[in-house]
Scaffold this motif. Sequence first.
Motif, PDB file in Angstrom:
ATOM      1  N   ARG A 216      36.100  32.331  43.611  1.00 30.75           N
ATOM      2  CA  ARG A 216      35.427  33.221  42.643  1.00 30.75           C
ATOM      3  C   ARG A 216      36.376  34.330  42.219  1.00 30.75           C
ATOM      4  N   PHE A 219      39.099  32.951  39.968  1.00 27.36           N
ATOM      5  CA  PHE A 219      38.548  32.725  38.630  1.00 27.36           C
ATOM      6  C   PHE A 219      38.469  34.047  37.869  1.00 27.36           C
ATOM      7  N   TYR A 220      38.005  35.065  38.554  1.00 26.60           N
ATOM      8  CA  TYR A 220      37.894  36.373  37.922  1.00 26.60           C
ATOM      9  C   TYR A 220      39.257  36.860  37.441  1.00 26.60           C
ATOM     10  N   LEU A 245      37.698  46.995  42.376  1.00 27.57           N
ATOM     11  CA  LEU A 245      37.315  45.633  42.756  1.00 27.57           C
ATOM     12  C   LEU A 245      38.384  45.031  43.657  1.00 27.57           C
TER      13      LEU A 245
ATOM     14  N   MET B 754      28.999  45.734  44.464  1.00 28.70           N
ATOM     15  CA  MET B 754      28.963  44.684  43.451  1.00 28.70           C
ATOM     16  C   MET B 754      29.564  43.380  43.968  1.00 28.70           C
ATOM     17  N   THR B 755      30.449  43.487  44.943  1.00 30.46           N
ATOM     18  CA  THR B 755      31.117  42.283  45.425  1.00 30.46           C
ATOM     19  C   THR B 755      30.267  41.533  46.441  1.00 30.46           C
ATOM     20  N   GLU B 817      26.299  31.110  39.391  1.00 33.17           N
ATOM     21  CA  GLU B 817      26.293  32.462  39.978  1.00 33.17           C
ATOM     22  C   GLU B 817      27.675  33.090  39.870  1.00 33.17           C
ATOM     23  N   ASP B 818      28.688  32.303  40.219  1.00 28.14           N
ATOM     24  CA  ASP B 818      30.043  32.846  40.210  1.00 28.14           C
ATOM     25  C   ASP B 818      30.513  33.150  38.794  1.00 28.14           C
ATOM     26  N   LEU B 819      30.100  32.323  37.858  1.00 26.41           N
ATOM     27  CA  LEU B 819      30.416  32.623  36.455  1.00 26.41           C
ATOM     28  C   LEU B 819      29.778  33.949  36.051  1.00 26.41           C
ATOM     29  N   TRP B 821      28.858  36.377  37.916  1.00 18.33           N
ATOM     30  CA  TRP B 821      29.500  37.503  38.603  1.00 18.33           C
ATOM     31  C   TRP B 821      30.793  37.888  37.901  1.00 18.33           C
ATOM     32  N   ALA B 822      31.628  36.909  37.655  1.00 14.10           N
ATOM     33  CA  ALA B 822      32.937  37.214  37.079  1.00 14.10           C
ATOM     34  C   ALA B 822      32.793  37.845  35.697  1.00 14.10           C
ATOM     35  N   MET B 825      31.721  41.418  35.837  1.00 15.90           N
ATOM     36  CA  MET B 825      32.717  42.322  36.399  1.00 15.90           C
ATOM     37  C   MET B 825      33.848  42.595  35.419  1.00 15.90           C
TER      38      MET B 825
END
Lengths: 410, 833
Positions: A216, A219-220, A245, B754-755, B817-819, B821-822, B825
């Motif tokens: 994750r 990806f970010y 972050l 948030m993480t 979910e991960d999409l 989240w990213a 952010m």
Amino acid sequence: MTRRDFLKSSSVATLSALAAGFPRQLLADSEEKITPTADTVIILWMAGGMAHTETFDPKRYTAFEPGLKPDQVLSTFPQIDTVVDNIKLTQGLENIARVMDRATLIRSYTAGDLGFILHSRHQYQWHTGYAPPQTVAAPHIGSVIARTLGPRNPAVPAFIDIGQRFDLGEGEELKAFHTAGFLGSEHGPFIISNPEEAAKSVRPPEGMSPSRFESRDAFYRKLISQSPIGQLGSDYQKESLLRSLDNAHRLLSSPAAKAFDLALEPKASYDKYNTGRFGLGCLLARRLTEAGARFIEVTSEYIPFQYWDTHENGHTRTVDLKKSIDAPIAQLVLDLEKRGLLNRTLIVLASEFSRDMLVEGKPDNKVKDQVVVPDVINELAVEIRVRHAGKNESRSLRLHGVASPAVAAP
Amino acid sequence: MMFRLATWFFFLSCSYPALAASLTPEQIAQLPPPAEHKIDFSKEIKPIFEASCIKCHGRGKDKGGLRIDTRETLLKGGDSGPVITLGKSADSLLVALVQGFDPDSVMPKKGSRLTPEQIGLLRAWIDQGAEWDPHVTFARLPPANLKPRLPEIPPGTKDENPIDRFLQPYFASHSFQAPPQVNDRVFARRVYLDVTGMLPPPNELEAFVSNKKANKRELLVRDLLANDRGYAENWLSFWNDLLRNDYKGTGYIDGGRKQITGWLYSALLTNMPFNQFVSELINPVTNSEGFTKGIVWRGVVNASQTPQMQAAQNISQVFMGVNLKCASCHDSFVNDFTLADSYGLAGIYADSPLEMVRCDKPTGKKADLKFIYPELGNISPDADKSTRLKQLAEIITKRDDGRLTRTLVNRIWQRVMGRGLVEPVDEMEKAAWNQDLLDWLAEDFASHNYGVKFLLQRILTSRAYQLPAVNLGEQTDQNYVFHGPAVRRLSAEQFRDALTSLTGIGYPSPLADVVSVEPEQKRFALAAHIFWIWNSTNAAEKATPGHVYFRKTVKLSVVPEEAAVVMTADNTFTFYVNGKLVGSGNDFKNGYLFDLRPFLKTGENTFIVDAVNNLAGNIPPTSAEPPRGSESPAGLLFYARLRHFDHGVQKTNDFGSDTSWVCSSTVQMPLKDPDSIRAETGWTNAIKLGDPGMIPWRVTKSYFSTRLASAYPGKIRAALVAADPLMTALGRPNREQVVTTRSSVATTLQALEMTNGETLADILKRGADNLLNDPRMAKKSLVPTVYERALGRKPTEPELQLAKNIVGNPAKPAGVEDLLWAVTMLPEFQLIY
């Protein structure tokens, strides 16, 4: 030399410096810099107003016998010796007694007079130095230290608060001083209400495996590098967002995060601390100190009328309360010492004010709806109308819950 | 010894009897000789006074009773008598003090001592008769930004926004060439967030972008401002911060605090003119008195924090933009306000005159009642409290008060531009970086009925607002030059509401007690009958304690867009839909509002209520037989509003509590599996007890409408609920003090929340579920939909590929979910460009 003599004999330059309001300049030349002797502070907070006469400051012990006058009751526990000559604690703190030579007792603390006796206000004052209300949000001492000294290990939050839940009791009043206030929320407390679940606060969210957590994050970062906004140039908002972050991710993947996981403690050691939530909080504090924490507070938790906030069954409850703190605190001291950390760790045990087993309110001052103490105590269990109870309710106030030579335990 | 030296800097005023008499010949010999030339007061004496004396003896201050404002006041002297003997400098107390013969009393108390040259000048000046240039005064300066001022608008076309006309010469003088305006997408996102606090819905955004009208941006601003509910629920947070209003918090525990939420919400919804708004806060009606009531703390409270002093501090800060807090304990060191100023204002709110307390010591004096800017008007000293409040409200909201308007204009400008015309916004005695613009906007605002929406329209339609966002940092730099709005960040509430727009996951129930207005009540009028029901006929008087289960099944052809329930029960209830827990309640006086959207499905929907009638003393029933005589009133009142649009026509599936519900009290307690009780036998039709208004409950249907109206069709906004850990981490303040600016810089604790915080993780989980199961979305369009809703654009090809990788094919919940989240952010999401 009197002050005037000093002034008369000083040069104009010195006087000017004084007049300029910088008395410290005089010290600057001859000054010894203060060398810190501790790197970490652990506050062991006995929330609720712990009775000092029943714990760390025993007075004359009076055993129960029928016909006892209340004003003769000072301590309801006998004294015990400690490893330091002439320092006595009460029965029930034998473990701490054995490490008293690493400690000192400060018996001269006086809580501020804030009008009524109000736990959350006194706790506020103890932790911030100010009596509430204030015109600004006053910072918790943990925040002051976190901001002034910063974290010891950047991967461990500088200010960690263990053991208090905020969604019940006087939660709103407690929140008022669990804050960095005007110092900025970067220095606020990292809250762990239940030490047994501490590991969760530094792990990926529930149900997310470490590998998913990493992918994750990867990806970010890829999205960031692709983002068209990057073309608009940099700004402090974007920088601080990305940096924060990054810090969070580092903290959650750091080896220091293991310190939060009590399940990793060897069972024999874990059991020594496991007297309940407070004991495990002490264990967590030890592990965090090893990992490089700066300021940790472990509270026995303030919930009105619970734990140390004894309005009834004081003696019996204090027996259990001392059981819950005695072994873990002593073990904390010994473990830190064994690991060579005690000399650089300041452990402070305190409470917001005190009480004893019979008097409510301030001595010689009547409190509204004060408990009426009988003139003579003839029975072990005495029916006394307790303040805060509903109308026409009474609760029994057991004065002595343990056997004394004269009377068998009920 | 050395540490004690510090104490004499804090000596309060005292007299100097030892030196009132003349100096000895030896002492006189020690004095610097008087200067030998003719003294020029303005060039030689004035600077000495300014540098060394006026901090304590000028600008409204009078330490030791001495004012040196004018020659007259100086000659008058202070508590120790005259300080100057004309013609005889060696006999003048002033000279002895600045020479410092008595080390316990040297002037000045703070700052450098006077040099021998300066003392010589003073001596000569005194000997020469202490001449004083007539126009020089050290009295309190007239406050800046107080009088209204209407500057002429610089040249430009009539259609041009005056703001831009004021900025044109400003830009020219700062050699700034304004770049082209931001594109439609950036503009739309910015202005939606600034007016309604929500992201532009994709369909509205695309319609705006493809609209060909030349004035479409102006029209968009107008339309957004016309969304009364959206506006109110965005700006509610701003005003809650400013007016120290919250739904939970310190002080409520024993009634020491009162909300103004209902009044405030209504004022925002109806765009109450600001002067009326302020007047109702200063001279309150019942529902607005919470602001000046303050927080009444238990126990003994410092004199500077009594409710009256809080009122004085808060009124001064919020409406006048000045800090009275320092002056609440002593004369202020940071501005010109004095202890008498703060007590003068606080006393207006006191029932009996307040004794001034300086640094915790009572002074024995009472302050004259007055406003901090007495030039605006007087308070009658003998008037009763209600008259005084009326006078104060009139003073503050009068047309002549150009500070009230400037302060508000500045706050609004700061919100939408990222930095005020005056900074800090609570130091309104400072100059603006464009004084003409501030002054003009303030007058423009006042002359248009103090309309806040009008002001917003002015600012949001200016070219200045449409400039590209600028990197600012947190500086309040005096060298600031305006080049456009600053890059800002979504507030805690805006971030949360953005998650709702993205995922459909909002809040089930508002905590804020918002009272709705007439038009809203009509819109939300009940469309079906509702009655109090129970399983026995005289339950309204005597019902047996215990649990009663109520069930209603409803067939829905579509999942309604609006789906909300208001309900209550005597004594408590737990409510399930399709086997899932929706919520519960334990106060029959409260209409509990729930958002049903997450729970409904097409086809058969089962509603189950576990209603409980308590034993005497409000104790929950046990499985034991209730004792005789323990009966008490019991009833359930329930209304569901289910609406959807079919080809533009609204369709209703509303229903209420009535005899079509079935009930059973023979079900095993507690309710283990709500779904299972469908199979239980012993269900009978519920018994109608009476209308909502019946005794003993007396609930009105309009109350139920009001509760429904407070829900944004099923989506309750973050401003209406109490702070959760996520919002707290993102900067929603504890409103124990007035907050006029929130910090927007990201912190590590925020990032941690948030993480891995539970609050966000739960929203993302349910959100992913929602998106995957949304029948209106084709599986292929999930990633583009996320981008459109979140960022207002389609994903680029590389973004699409990356996203598809993480989401998986077929799409996995974890991947979605991960999409989510990213994307949330991303700076592009969290920041307002």
